[in-house]
Design a protein around this motif. Structure first.
Motif, PDB file in Angstrom:
ATOM      1  N   LYS A 458      -5.104  -4.084   5.920  1.00  0.00           N
ATOM      2  CA  LYS A 458      -4.274  -4.132   7.122  1.00  0.00           C
ATOM      3  C   LYS A 458      -4.820  -5.094   8.167  1.00  0.00           C
ATOM      4  O   LYS A 458      -4.231  -6.123   8.453  1.00  0.00           O
ATOM      5  N   MET A 609       0.067  -1.457   1.202  1.00  0.00           N
ATOM      6  CA  MET A 609      -1.023  -1.614   2.164  1.00  0.00           C
ATOM      7  C   MET A 609      -2.080  -0.549   1.913  1.00  0.00           C
ATOM      8  O   MET A 609      -1.769   0.639   1.829  1.00  0.00           O
ATOM      9  N   TRP A 629       2.168   2.436   1.498  1.00  0.00           N
ATOM     10  CA  TRP A 629       0.854   2.427   2.140  1.00  0.00           C
ATOM     11  C   TRP A 629       0.010   3.617   1.725  1.00  0.00           C
ATOM     12  O   TRP A 629       0.512   4.644   1.295  1.00  0.00           O
TER      13      TRP A 629
END
Length: 763
Positions: A458, A609, A629
């Protein structure tokens, strides 16, 4: 021989040569095979892209450096002694002289959060110097090289022969014969040397046998055409190889030849840029190129860094900021302290890494090379059977089948097939480097196009890597500009990242910051100062609540902002225990992040992510970018996650190359973000030098374009050969078509590969 190279009993010396005339990876293989048969040599490294041979010579070996150079020249290459790696000056690469290596976000302090052809570009004198920073020989123009002169000479003889044939046909055959002998002698000499050096099935051998065989059966005109067209094909390949290198070689010319060094007395003097040492102070005037990697110690300016990063917009560089060799100074004069010597500056390392990448064999290239080792002798055996079997078993004419066997021998030459992959890989790597896409080898270039999943760190990858002000909520009759102005005044003496974000917002909005006095810190809680006669503080919501300074509305607003993954600070009037406003900050996604994620998904990839940040922040960023994510992951957790995803297909990890090192190593392809720093250049399999997410999309397109090019080349090579093998054996086509099929396929494959040099990214 230099002192360090003197042979002593039991000692070894590392020696290097700049070698001219290597046009493909198999050129390097021929040299390596020949040198491996010489006694006392070890660790032989032949880099065809870098045009360099490096090896270790045992101190008690019978072989001398002159004999090694003689062997290289006998193989048809030019050779000139180059400085050995051990003689290069120390680079100071231990980081003791320069700033730490982190990806650049624009703020210096932000670190918190068997193709066997005749290989010769022409005679190069021993005193020819290698290109600065590359160790290469300067290649002459094509008409000045031996290949060019041979083609021009054969063109003249062929022209004369065809002219004479119009009036005196009986004499023309002698001129054609002279052209054959003149043209085949250099190839035959190399074929013999190669045969005794471990490469008996070279194209020189095949062509020499075919040409001389055609001459013996009276086909002098066709034999001359064989030699001429073969020489033209060799020249085309040489020109193509030189052009493929041109983009990388041009980088070395970007570094100026001289630099202005500032003496301790303050006087300046001009010295060669290559003579600069770590710690030297150089003056870079407006319009000058930066002569070495370094750090600004005085002055401020804008630098055009497009030679290194590909970014066309100049970047502001102030005291303490890093600068790269080759950057162009746009306006102000600056003084720079050198942190890297010439052999270790950013451009030199980019050149070195791309050369190594081009020299490394991609999986497809390795397969084709193994295939050609079996294919070539097998074809010679089949050609022998074609010549012998019909006359022996069916009483056919020896001359007819001898002719057809020679044609088969030429058509079946694996030149184009062997060249199909390395030519495309070299062009793809060069095209990428010119766009700021640094790919460390053919294996990585192939693998990138087959990815199924791309995992992102990130901070600093999907986001810009530093907090920015996202929301301002004013209270107690204040305006948003008032809140930012007063908060900036309080934070003006702080170096905290959140303080910098507030100050940056005030500067961006053109707000005049009031003077502050009596600044002090409440450790871990707030910053205080007297501004316009009031004691103000900037602190966390918890600190404000401890003073009972937050209304229920502001508490609700702060909670909402924090749930969106933002960090909230409160501007307080401590004299009145009243909150004047809220300021929310977050490390925001890059401008091109969402667009790039959408394009990656359109290409059939799954973006995800992986972050060590809290789930609340991760969710907010992921929802904004529309990707999967996982949060609160330690480095070991990221590694295990990557290994798990690899079971479903190829995985790339994109990160900053430091905290994500385990995951970068575990992924099929590690891709580092970075503005040309050590980390970006050394950690992963590929680096995006412009620090742009858009370039990740370009990287995928480049890989896929390269693989399409390779597949096209293989189809062209095999298709043409398969067609004309059949027509030659049944007698429809002869030597003319045979050599055109071989030379034509090689030329088409080479020109097709060169198309990749025009790659400009996805459309």
């Amino acid at each position: 021989m230099s002192t360090h190279e003197k042979k002593t009993e039991g000692a070894t010396a590392t020696l290097s040569w700049a070698v001219g005339g290597m046009d493909c990876a198999s050129c390097a293989a021929k040299i390596e095979t020949a040198l491996a048969r010489m006694p006392g040599l070890s660790d032989i490294s032949v880099n065809f892209s870098g045009e360099r041979v490096t090896l270790r010579l045992a101190g008690n070996a019978a072989t001398t450096p002159d004999e090694i150079e003689k062997k290289i020249r006998a193989l048809g290459f030019d050779a000139s002694r180059a400085p050995s790696p051990s003689t290069r000056p120390s680079s100071g690469h231990g980081h003791e002289h320069g700033p730490s290596c982190s990806h650049d976000h624009g703020a210096h302090e932000h670190g918190h959060h068997g193709h066997d052809h005749n290989h010769d570009h022409g005679h190069v004198h021993h005193d020819t110097l290698p290109v600065a920073g590359t160790g290469k020989l300067d290649a002459p123009e094509w008409w000045q090289s031996r290949k060019g002169k041979l083609v021009l000479g054969l063109s003249l003889l062929m022209g004369i022969a065809y002219g004479v044939a119009q009036f005196f046909p009986a004499y023309a055959i002698w001129i054609f014969g002279a052209a054959v002998v003149a043209g085949v002698i250099p190839f035959a000499q190399q074929a013999i040397v190669l045969a005794f050096s471990g490469s008996p099935f070279s194209i020189q051998m095949l062509m020499s046998v075919a040409a001389l065989g055609a001459l013996t059966i009276g086909a002098a005109e066709e034999a001359a055409a064989v030699v001429f067209l073969f020489a033209v094909g060799e020249l085309l390949e040489s020109v193509a190889a030189t052009r493929a290198r041109a983009g990388i070689k041009a980088l070395s010319s970007l570094v100026p030849k001289t630099a202005l060094v500032i003496d301790p007395s303050g006087a300046s003097r001009s010295v060669p840029a290559e003579a600069l040492r770590v710690g030297d102070i150089v003056l870079v005037r407006p319009g000058d190129r930066v002569p070495a990697d370094g750090v600004v110690i005085e002055g401020s300016t804008s630098l055009d860094e497009s030679p290194i990063t590909g970014e066309s917009i100049p970047r502001i560089r102030n005291k303490g900021d890093d600068v790269f060799a080759g950057s162009i100074n746009a306006d102000g004069a600056v003084r720079v302290r050198v942190t890297k010597v010439a052999s270790d500056n950013t451009i030199a390392r980019i050149i070195h890494l791309v050369e190594e990448a081009q020299a490394s064999k991609a999986p497809t290239a390795r397969f084709i090379e193994r295939f050609s080792r079996v294919y070539t002798p097998a074809v010679m055996l089949v050609a022998g059977l074609v010549i012998a079997v019909p006359p022996l078993l069916a009483g056919a004419e020896w001359s007819v089948w001898f002719y057809r066997g020679l044609a088969l021998l030429l058509i079946a030459c694996p030149c184009a097939l062997v060249l199909s992959t390395p030519a495309a890989i070299a062009s793809g790597l060069a095209a990428g480097a010119r766009r700021g896409l640094l790919i460390k080898g053919g294996h990585a270039l192939e693998m990138i196009g087959t990815l199924k999943t791309i995992a992102f760190d990130k901070t600093g990858t999907l986001t810009i890597g530093r907090p920015t002000v996202t929301d301002i909520i004013a209270a107690a009759s204040q305006t948003e500009r008032d809140v930012i102005a007063l908060a900036a005044a309080v934070e003006s003496g702080s170096s905290h990242p959140l303080a910098k974000a507030i100050l940056a917002r005030a500067q961006a909005d053109g707000i005049t910051i009031p003077a502050a006095a009596q600044s002090s810190a409440v450790p871990g809680k707030a910053m205080k100062a007297v501004v316009e006669g009031r004691t103000l503080a900037v602190g966390s919501p918890l600190y404000a609540q401890s003073l009972s300074a937050l209304s229920s509305e502001l508490v609700e607003s702060a909670t909402t902002l924090e749930e969106a993954g933002k960090t909230v600070t409160v501007l307080l009037d401590t004299d009145r225990c009243a909150a004047l406003g809220l300021i929310a900050m977050r490390d925001e996604p890059r401008e091109d992040a969402h667009r790039s994620v959408v394009k990656l998904r359109d290409l059939g990839l799954r973006p995800i992510m992986l972050t060590g940040d809290n789930k609340r922040t991760a969710k907010a960023i992921a929802e904004k970018l529309d990707l999967d994510w996982q949060a609160e992951l330690l480095p070991a957790d990221k590694l295990r996650t990557i290994e798990g995803m690899r079971r479903d297909g190829k995985v790339a990890m994109v990160g900053d190359g430091i905290n994500d090192a385990p995951a970068l190593a575990a992924a099929d392809v590690g891709i580092a973000m970075g503005g040309g720093t050590d980390v970006a250049l050394e950690t992963a399999d590929a680096a995006l030098l412009k620090n742009s997410m858009t370039d990740l999309v370009h990287l995928i397109h480049l890989s896929r374009a390269t693989m399409r090019n390779i597949h096209q080349n293989i189809v062209i090579a095999l298709g043409l050969k398969g067609l004309f093998l059949v027509t030659s054996v049944i007698g429809i086509t002869g030597l003319w078509v045979a050599v055109l099929a071989d030379t034509g396929a090689t030329a088409i494959v080479t020109l097709n590969a060169i198309r990749l040099l025009r790659f400009r990214g996805e459309r």
